[in-house]
Design an enzyme around this catalytic site. Sequence first.
Site, PDB file in Angstrom:
ATOM      1  N   HIS A 120     -42.894  61.707 -29.398  1.00  0.00           N
ATOM      2  CA  HIS A 120     -41.450  61.761 -29.158  1.00  0.00           C
ATOM      3  C   HIS A 120     -41.023  60.656 -28.187  1.00  0.00           C
ATOM      4  O   HIS A 120     -40.099  59.891 -28.450  1.00  0.00           O
ATOM      5  CB  HIS A 120     -41.082  63.143 -28.600  1.00  0.00           C
ATOM      6  CG  HIS A 120     -39.638  63.278 -28.216  1.00  0.00           C
ATOM      7  ND1 HIS A 120     -38.719  63.919 -29.009  1.00  0.00           N
ATOM      8  CD2 HIS A 120     -38.948  62.836 -27.131  1.00  0.00           C
ATOM      9  CE1 HIS A 120     -37.532  63.859 -28.424  1.00  0.00           C
ATOM     10  NE2 HIS A 120     -37.639  63.220 -27.277  1.00  0.00           N
ATOM     11  N   GLU A 121     -41.723  60.571 -27.050  1.00  0.00           N
ATOM     12  CA  GLU A 121     -41.333  59.567 -26.051  1.00  0.00           C
ATOM     13  C   GLU A 121     -41.577  58.154 -26.579  1.00  0.00           C
ATOM     14  O   GLU A 121     -40.822  57.233 -26.310  1.00  0.00           O
ATOM     15  CB  GLU A 121     -42.080  59.788 -24.733  1.00  0.00           C
ATOM     16  CG  GLU A 121     -41.705  61.089 -24.018  1.00  0.00           C
ATOM     17  CD  GLU A 121     -40.207  61.284 -23.802  1.00  0.00           C
ATOM     18  OE1 GLU A 121     -39.457  60.289 -23.754  1.00  0.00           O
ATOM     19  OE2 GLU A 121     -39.768  62.445 -23.689  1.00  0.00           O
TER      20      GLU A 121
ATOM     21  N   HIS B 205     -38.642  57.042 -28.485  1.00  0.00           N
ATOM     22  CA  HIS B 205     -37.586  56.414 -27.668  1.00  0.00           C
ATOM     23  C   HIS B 205     -37.968  54.971 -27.357  1.00  0.00           C
ATOM     24  O   HIS B 205     -37.136  54.069 -27.363  1.00  0.00           O
ATOM     25  CB  HIS B 205     -37.409  57.155 -26.335  1.00  0.00           C
ATOM     26  CG  HIS B 205     -36.707  58.475 -26.451  1.00  0.00           C
ATOM     27  ND1 HIS B 205     -35.492  58.629 -27.070  1.00  0.00           N
ATOM     28  CD2 HIS B 205     -37.051  59.713 -25.995  1.00  0.00           C
ATOM     29  CE1 HIS B 205     -35.119  59.906 -26.994  1.00  0.00           C
ATOM     30  NE2 HIS B 205     -36.051  60.583 -26.354  1.00  0.00           N
TER      31      HIS B 205
ATOM     32  N   GLU C 179     -31.393  61.856 -29.002  1.00  0.00           N
ATOM     33  CA  GLU C 179     -32.700  62.470 -29.255  1.00  0.00           C
ATOM     34  C   GLU C 179     -33.094  62.457 -30.734  1.00  0.00           C
ATOM     35  O   GLU C 179     -34.258  62.646 -31.073  1.00  0.00           O
ATOM     36  CB  GLU C 179     -32.725  63.920 -28.736  1.00  0.00           C
ATOM     37  CG  GLU C 179     -32.510  64.077 -27.237  1.00  0.00           C
ATOM     38  CD  GLU C 179     -33.615  63.442 -26.391  1.00  0.00           C
ATOM     39  OE1 GLU C 179     -34.748  63.296 -26.887  1.00  0.00           O
ATOM     40  OE2 GLU C 179     -33.332  63.071 -25.233  1.00  0.00           O
TER      41      GLU C 179
ATOM     42  N   TYR D  53     -29.605  68.247 -27.530  1.00  0.00           N
ATOM     43  CA  TYR D  53     -30.975  68.420 -28.033  1.00  0.00           C
ATOM     44  C   TYR D  53     -30.955  69.168 -29.362  1.00  0.00           C
ATOM     45  O   TYR D  53     -31.707  68.870 -30.278  1.00  0.00           O
ATOM     46  CB  TYR D  53     -31.828  69.200 -27.025  1.00  0.00           C
ATOM     47  CG  TYR D  53     -32.396  68.336 -25.937  1.00  0.00           C
ATOM     48  CD1 TYR D  53     -33.482  67.497 -26.195  1.00  0.00           C
ATOM     49  CD2 TYR D  53     -31.850  68.334 -24.668  1.00  0.00           C
ATOM     50  CE1 TYR D  53     -34.014  66.689 -25.205  1.00  0.00           C
ATOM     51  CE2 TYR D  53     -32.378  67.524 -23.660  1.00  0.00           C
ATOM     52  CZ  TYR D  53     -33.453  66.710 -23.939  1.00  0.00           C
ATOM     53  OH  TYR D  53     -33.981  65.904 -22.959  1.00  0.00           O
TER      54      TYR D  53
END
Length: 726
Positions: A485-486, A489, A514, A660
Amino acid sequence: MNSSMAPAKYQKPPQLPPKFTATTESLIADTKRLIDRSRGVQDAIVKDVSKEKASFESVLLPIARDDNKMAIESHIIGFYQAVSTDQALRDASTEAEKLLDDYGIESSMRQEVYDLVDAALQQKEELDPESKRLLEKEYKSYVRNGLGIPIGPKRDRFKEIKKRLSEISIVFQKNLNEEQGGLWFTLEELDGVPDDLVSSLKKGEGENEGKIWLTFKYPDLFPTLKYATNAETRKRVFIENENKCNQNVPLFKEAIMLRDEGARLLGYNNHAEFRIEDKMAKLPKTVDDFLGDLRTRLAPGGVKEIAKLLELKQADLKERGLPKETDNYFLWDHRYYDRLMLERDFSLDQQKIAEYFPLQTTIQGMLKIFEELFGLVFIEIVGEDRDALADGGKGSDIVWHKDVQVYSVWDDEGEGSGFVGYLYLDLFPRDGKYGHAANFNLQPGYIDENGKRRYPATALVCNFSKPTPKKPSLLKHDEVVTLFHELGHGIHDLVSRTIYSRFHGTNTVRDFVEAPSQMLENWCWTPSQLKSLSHHYSHLSPEYEAAYFESSGDTKKPAENIPHELIANIISTKHVNDALFNLRQLHFGMFDMTVHEPESHEALEKLDVSTTYNKLRKEISKIDGPEALDEPGKENFKWGNGQATFGHLIGGYDAGYYGYLSSQVYSADMFYTVFKADPMNGKEGRRYRHTVLEKGGSQEEMDTLEDFLGRKPSTEAFYKELGISK
């Protein structure tokens, strides 16, 4: 691969990486220099441009270019407080950030600049879409910063509010980062907690002889709540963790009061209306309806899940020969029985799964997925190559800590072999370091005044367990998802191609930001991808192999990749207790809306925030807190102050936490529509890169989404994924 082995064309990036050689003095001096330069740019515009001559080029372009240059240094100046091992440097970084914030407030309230921006807007010039958006957003931000309020006491008050809110946010986050609390436990009280963790904890002396110190940092907290067999231990840890930052309680209350007052001064009914106006949702009602609908659909599932978990709890107590407590399922039970259910009903052994996901090979596997999907190449910069890029300095100058890995990122041949930017990974906990997992932009990309591209740099800051001689850092499946997930980004930040830094990468509206990362999480639930990411740690080195045999007692070495039955186990658990997970998110989202859309300012003043937080959690998630042990009708909900530990609502997600959940609607829609049938479809991957990620915030996010989907987004896939579609 690492840089010395890379093909020649990938060896020499066209832009040097930033250096991390700041001192406490240089941080403050550089900040003042940036502020002086920026103020100078604005002064010159005011001096040289009349309202009649105001245009995009004479007013906005110089400001945008100054913003670009400012971001190249200011993001790094503020980054030291999250990652530096030196307390003095962290403090100076916090101090510098405060100076930048104060200057930001001052410059966002300059009447004479606002008048010129207003005049430029009235010109109705033909501009390229991104410049037009910049002009409109810039104008709107002056209005939102109070310049629509007539000059006088009201405007002065608004300015005071902005300044104080900025201070609160800095102090609130600093309190959380520097929080040093914990509890002393005997070994017996920590029965069930994994040995690796227990043996790494600080041992007590004197009156605490024979005890060990458990902190509230995630690597200590979560395993204890998940594995400690003693309910009293979990209860203490849970309640104390909710009270670990009580000095933030008055700050939280002050922040919501000031936000409400500020929104009313601007002519809005409440802070939520003010905040949501320029997001995808546009209106608080849209958000409240979405959250309300979701709650209605999830509630029955939550009740069912609790009934099953309670059954498991009673059986577990009986098995262990413990008296049946009450018929309550408590907040401090949840991580424990959720884990036990996964282990018993789905034979999901997190520790065993983690053996297949050593941190470094997992990262390599993820980067490979991004290479295939998006047409990228990642080259790790090590050894002498670091020295070569340090521009006459030492290789250690281009990282902030010796453990940090740095990559140069390129387009593959099909995408033109160009340079993309720099990616940094800072993966292990340290004292004073930011405590969660996050992606930080260090330098945005943009087009400079000579029409040349300036390339971005981005950092992943995480807190995974450190490798030891006997074991590498091993990731549980949820940590694999977090990392992916990170990294999502990070990729968004790298491949973005905007003219202005203001719209670069993840600078999108909060209820969309997100979505791209959440969409990529789906790859961690796809059998073929999980298999390709996995690599049993006993295959990494003879030392690890020997250690594995020693600790496991096995005589046969496990397969290199994770076996099918384990993958099937992981995937079968994707939605276990999912309603409760989403109801927890809903609690945060609804609490956020509750404190930001009060009926009146007086009502907010009377609001007991801690009671509201705990009561709402009980009503929405149906899980009991300590108040369930009180006499009926006399329940005390003041046992904890969770809002004081909740950085999101002070750090930018105010009236935005719903993002989110709404991002999940968009991400499910994108995945189901485009990737589910063939997750490694490189053609669609590149289309996604160019249609969605590249755009950053340079156009309306709804347009970006519709371009990619070929239609308006729908909640269907999201509800289907949760198994609650009508």
